[in-house]
Design a protein around this motif. Structure first.
Motif, PDB file in Angstrom:
ATOM      1  N   ALA A  23      -4.977  82.638  85.168  1.00 25.41           N
ATOM      2  CA  ALA A  23      -6.144  81.779  85.374  1.00 25.41           C
ATOM      3  C   ALA A  23      -6.174  81.237  86.800  1.00 25.41           C
ATOM      4  CB  ALA A  23      -6.130  80.624  84.371  1.00 25.41           C
ATOM      5  N   LEU A  24      -5.013  80.855  87.316  1.00 26.11           N
ATOM      6  CA  LEU A  24      -4.941  80.370  88.688  1.00 26.11           C
ATOM      7  C   LEU A  24      -5.260  81.487  89.678  1.00 26.11           C
ATOM      8  CD1 LEU A  24      -4.306  78.165  90.712  1.00 26.11           C
ATOM      9  CD2 LEU A  24      -1.877  78.752  90.524  1.00 26.11           C
ATOM     10  N   GLU A  25      -4.780  82.688  89.410  1.00 33.20           N
ATOM     11  CA  GLU A  25      -5.093  83.825  90.279  1.00 33.20           C
ATOM     12  C   GLU A  25      -6.596  84.085  90.299  1.00 33.20           C
ATOM     13  OE1 GLU A  25      -2.749  86.901  88.572  1.00 33.20           O
ATOM     14  OE2 GLU A  25      -0.876  86.281  89.556  1.00 33.20           O
ATOM     15  N   LEU A  26      -7.227  83.979  89.123  1.00 36.21           N
ATOM     16  CA  LEU A  26      -8.674  84.174  89.068  1.00 36.21           C
ATOM     17  C   LEU A  26      -9.387  83.080  89.845  1.00 36.21           C
ATOM     18  CD1 LEU A  26     -11.168  85.637  87.968  1.00 36.21           C
ATOM     19  CD2 LEU A  26     -10.997  84.212  85.906  1.00 36.21           C
ATOM     20  N   TYR A  27      -8.925  81.839  89.700  1.00 34.14           N
ATOM     21  CA  TYR A  27      -9.535  80.731  90.441  1.00 34.14           C
ATOM     22  C   TYR A  27      -9.486  80.992  91.949  1.00 34.14           C
ATOM     23  CZ  TYR A  27     -10.150  76.223  92.683  1.00 34.14           C
ATOM     24  OH  TYR A  27     -10.581  75.222  93.514  1.00 34.14           O
ATOM     25  N   LEU A  28      -8.339  81.391  92.448  1.00 39.17           N
ATOM     26  CA  LEU A  28      -8.213  81.641  93.879  1.00 39.17           C
ATOM     27  C   LEU A  28      -9.106  82.794  94.324  1.00 39.17           C
ATOM     28  CD1 LEU A  28      -4.343  81.217  94.223  1.00 39.17           C
ATOM     29  CD2 LEU A  28      -6.120  79.611  94.960  1.00 39.17           C
ATOM     30  N   ALA A  29      -9.186  83.837  93.507  1.00 39.20           N
ATOM     31  CA  ALA A  29     -10.044  84.975  93.844  1.00 39.20           C
ATOM     32  C   ALA A  29     -11.513  84.560  93.896  1.00 39.20           C
ATOM     33  CB  ALA A  29      -9.847  86.093  92.819  1.00 39.20           C
ATOM     34  N   LEU A  30     -11.908  83.684  92.983  1.00 36.17           N
ATOM     35  CA  LEU A  30     -13.295  83.223  92.963  1.00 36.17           C
ATOM     36  C   LEU A  30     -13.589  82.263  94.103  1.00 36.17           C
ATOM     37  CD1 LEU A  30     -13.663  82.537  89.122  1.00 36.17           C
ATOM     38  CD2 LEU A  30     -14.416  84.560  90.383  1.00 36.17           C
ATOM     39  N   HIS A  31     -12.648  81.348  94.355  1.00 36.88           N
ATOM     40  CA  HIS A  31     -12.879  80.347  95.395  1.00 36.88           C
ATOM     41  C   HIS A  31     -12.972  80.982  96.780  1.00 36.88           C
ATOM     42  CE1 HIS A  31     -12.918  76.210  96.907  1.00 36.88           C
ATOM     43  NE2 HIS A  31     -12.310  76.719  97.961  1.00 36.88           N
ATOM     44  N   THR A  32     -12.159  81.975  97.035  1.00 33.82           N
ATOM     45  CA  THR A  32     -12.154  82.599  98.365  1.00 33.82           C
ATOM     46  C   THR A  32     -13.285  83.601  98.552  1.00 33.82           C
ATOM     47  OG1 THR A  32     -10.535  84.225  97.576  1.00 33.82           O
ATOM     48  CG2 THR A  32      -9.677  82.275  98.709  1.00 33.82           C
ATOM     49  N   HIS A  33     -13.891  84.054  97.462  1.00 34.43           N
ATOM     50  CA  HIS A  33     -14.984  85.028  97.558  1.00 34.43           C
ATOM     51  C   HIS A  33     -16.173  84.583  96.697  1.00 34.43           C
ATOM     52  CE1 HIS A  33     -11.476  87.403  98.823  1.00 34.43           C
ATOM     53  NE2 HIS A  33     -12.340  88.079  99.563  1.00 34.43           N
ATOM     54  N   TYR A  98      -6.753  77.831 101.099  1.00 39.02           N
ATOM     55  CA  TYR A  98      -7.433  79.013 100.535  1.00 39.02           C
ATOM     56  C   TYR A  98      -8.947  78.796 100.578  1.00 39.02           C
ATOM     57  CZ  TYR A  98      -7.000  75.773  96.584  1.00 39.02           C
ATOM     58  OH  TYR A  98      -7.003  74.646  95.789  1.00 39.02           O
ATOM     59  N   PRO A  99      -9.542  78.614 101.751  1.00 35.41           N
ATOM     60  CA  PRO A  99     -10.977  78.324 101.834  1.00 35.41           C
ATOM     61  C   PRO A  99     -11.823  79.563 101.540  1.00 35.41           C
ATOM     62  CG  PRO A  99     -10.097  78.658 104.013  1.00 35.41           C
ATOM     63  CD  PRO A  99      -8.912  78.696 103.080  1.00 35.41           C
ATOM     64  N   SER A 100     -13.102  79.326 101.363  1.00 38.68           N
ATOM     65  CA  SER A 100     -14.048  80.419 101.202  1.00 38.68           C
ATOM     66  C   SER A 100     -14.009  81.328 102.427  1.00 38.68           C
ATOM     67  CB  SER A 100     -15.460  79.870 101.024  1.00 38.68           C
ATOM     68  OG  SER A 100     -16.420  80.907 101.132  1.00 38.68           O
ATOM     69  N   ARG A 101     -14.028  82.620 102.179  1.00 43.50           N
ATOM     70  CA  ARG A 101     -14.073  83.599 103.259  1.00 43.50           C
ATOM     71  C   ARG A 101     -15.492  84.114 103.494  1.00 43.50           C
ATOM     72  NH1 ARG A 101      -8.813  87.289 101.477  1.00 43.50           N
ATOM     73  NH2 ARG A 101      -7.287  85.578 101.465  1.00 43.50           N
ATOM     74  N   VAL A 102     -16.445  83.554 102.772  1.00 48.00           N
ATOM     75  CA  VAL A 102     -17.840  83.963 102.907  1.00 48.00           C
ATOM     76  C   VAL A 102     -18.572  82.894 103.704  1.00 48.00           C
ATOM     77  CG1 VAL A 102     -19.944  84.623 101.696  1.00 48.00           C
ATOM     78  CG2 VAL A 102     -17.705  85.137 100.686  1.00 48.00           C
ATOM     79  N   PRO A 103     -19.012  83.193 104.911  1.00 48.53           N
ATOM     80  CA  PRO A 103     -19.672  82.177 105.744  1.00 48.53           C
ATOM     81  C   PRO A 103     -20.865  81.537 105.035  1.00 48.53           C
ATOM     82  CG  PRO A 103     -19.182  84.137 107.037  1.00 48.53           C
ATOM     83  CD  PRO A 103     -18.908  84.494 105.603  1.00 48.53           C
ATOM     84  N   GLY A 104     -20.886  80.214 105.040  1.00 44.78           N
ATOM     85  CA  GLY A 104     -22.021  79.493 104.497  1.00 44.78           C
ATOM     86  C   GLY A 104     -22.116  79.458 102.990  1.00 44.78           C
ATOM     87  N   VAL A 105     -21.079  79.895 102.284  1.00 38.51           N
ATOM     88  CA  VAL A 105     -21.100  79.902 100.817  1.00 38.51           C
ATOM     89  C   VAL A 105     -19.780  79.336 100.316  1.00 38.51           C
ATOM     90  CG1 VAL A 105     -21.375  81.293  98.719  1.00 38.51           C
ATOM     91  CG2 VAL A 105     -22.563  81.963 100.823  1.00 38.51           C
TER      92      VAL A 105
END
Length: 442
Positions: A23-33, A98-105
């Protein structure tokens, strides 16, 4: 107000590592993308793959990128657990590693947390015993635009799972202490407001900024409308009736030396009763038309209702049962009531409001909804500590803020346990209230 003591560790609920780690891995994957409303292709695929891995029968692409996973364990109540897929057009400023890697999102409203907690609950339900019912796990797109729930229902969500469910449950991140849950302060009362979103286009006659007498300036008309609209709540709604009108967008022209030929307004209306929303909507149309006519516009303005959501008032009986179940699990000091808020959700369409609108036939569906605290102990204490002379305590970043950053260490396991317990509670409650079937602990 929640004033229960917190440990520095946040008193996180114990969740097994084989549930929490993925669940934590999924959270990080979602938060960064993160992905915006209607574009949640990667998010939906990650969530659907997790459900399929845990043995759910998965349907993808419902109402856009919507996902539904079904796990049947004999005849009995059907309970839907729902979370959202989409992020917001906000630039992250959290300072996280682990910030968002998508500019402006970014996931500035906690949907990454909701979805990860739901994935954890889904795995827990798949690996623990319960019988006589069906779990339906729904990942909903486009909640931020208040269009995704209607789209999934219009695309046959309930038909795909065998008919309307007995109950639908959801939770939402809120700036409360991490590890705490909050239900409607009054069972059967509202948790969130209903809403209308209107786009208005005022037409003018463009021309040179140096010869304004040869133009009809829609910017002036729009500006006047914005100011006049502030009187709707102040002078047309009863003082004791909560209501909010916000002009969130005013767009016109491209150059300072050109009078444009159109101006656009984006208007958000929120209230806790449908008649109030209808009155506010009529007032907006009247005022914008009047300002357009007063400016000498050659044609009247155009209006488009881009979204609407019903008042979110969870079922009274189910709310009481869920609050009791959560109190038993976490301790009563970590479960509280919460006054209604003027944020909005499209979640009510999954329940009786959707039946009233002809989106499905489930008038007897019971909805359960609660808030999941996200603020770490240190941040909560700092925000509520006595301020020195001339000082103000640091403000807690609200939802939709660039600095919104849940204390995942505590909020995620709490969300998993809260949703899992709520599913079991809803099964029991449905057995007790539908058909007189004797209840038993699933």
């Amino acid at each position: 107000m929640i004033d229960a003591p917190l440990s520095e560790e946040g008193a996180a609920v114990a969740v097994t590592p084989d549930v929490l780690r993925p669940a934590l891995e999924l959270y990080l994957a979602l938060h960064t993308h993160p992905e915006l409303s209607g574009a949640e292709e990667r998010t939906a695929a990650l969530f659907a793959d997790r459900l399929a891995e845990d043995g759910y029968t998965v349907t993808r692409g419902i109402g856009g990128h919507g996902v539904a996973g079904v796990l049947r364990r004999g005849a009995g109540p059907v309970v839907v657990l729902r979370a959202e897929l989409d992020a917001l057009p906000v630039t992250e400023d959290t300072g996280l590693a682990y910030p968002s890697r998508v500019p402006g999102v970014m996931h500035a409203c906690g949907h990454d947390l909701h979805l990860a907690a739901l994935a954890g609950a889904a795995r827990t339900l798949a690996r623990t015993p319960w019988h006589g019912g069906t779990a339906v796990i729904v990942g909903q797109p486009a909640e931020e635009t208040l269009t995704g729930a209607r789209a999934m229902l219009a695309d046959g969500l309930y038909e795909r799972i065998g008919g309307p469910p007995d109950a639908v449950l959801a939770q939402h991140a809120a700036p409360l202490p991490a590890g705490h849950l909050a239900h409607a302060a009054h069972p059967g009362g509202p948790v969130l407001a209903g809403s209308r979103t209107l786009d208005a286009v005022l037409h003018g006659s463009g021309g040179h900024a140096g010869t304004p007498q040869l133009t009809v300036d829609p910017v002036v008309a729009a500006a006047a409308a914005v100011l006049r609209l502030q009187s709707v709540v102040a002078r047309e709604i009863a003082p004791g009736e909560p209501a909010v009108l916000t002009v969130g967008r005013l767009r016109a022209g491209d150059r300072a030396n050109v009078v444009p030929d159109r101006a656009e307004l984006g208007i958000s209306l929120r209230a806790f009763r449908e008649p109030v929303l209808e009155r506010m909507t009529a007032a907006v149309r009247r005022i914008v038309r009047a300002e357009s006519e007063a400016s000498g516009a050659a044609r009247p303005p155009e209006f488009t209702e881009t979204s609407r959501s019903p008042v979110l008032a969870p079922d009274a009986g189910l709310t009481a049962a869920l609050r009791a179940a959560h109190g038993e699990l976490f301790g009563k000091s970590r479960v509280s009531g919460l006054p209604p808020g003027t944020a909005t959700e499209d979640f009510p369409w999954f329940g009786p409001a959707g039946a009233d609108a002809g989106l499905h036939g489930g008038r007897g569906i019971r909805c359960g909804y609660w808030m999941l605290g996200t603020v770490g102990a240190a941040a909560w204490r700092a925000a509520h500590a006595p301020a020195g002379e001339g000082e103000e305590p640091p403000a807690l970043p609200p939802n939709h803020s660039p600095r919104f950053a849940p204390d995942v260490r505590t909020a995620l396991p709490t969300g998993i346990e809260a949703m899992t317990a709520a599913f079991r509670c809803a099964l029991r409650h449905s057995r007790e209230t539908v058909g007189g079937i004797e209840a038993h602990d699933p």
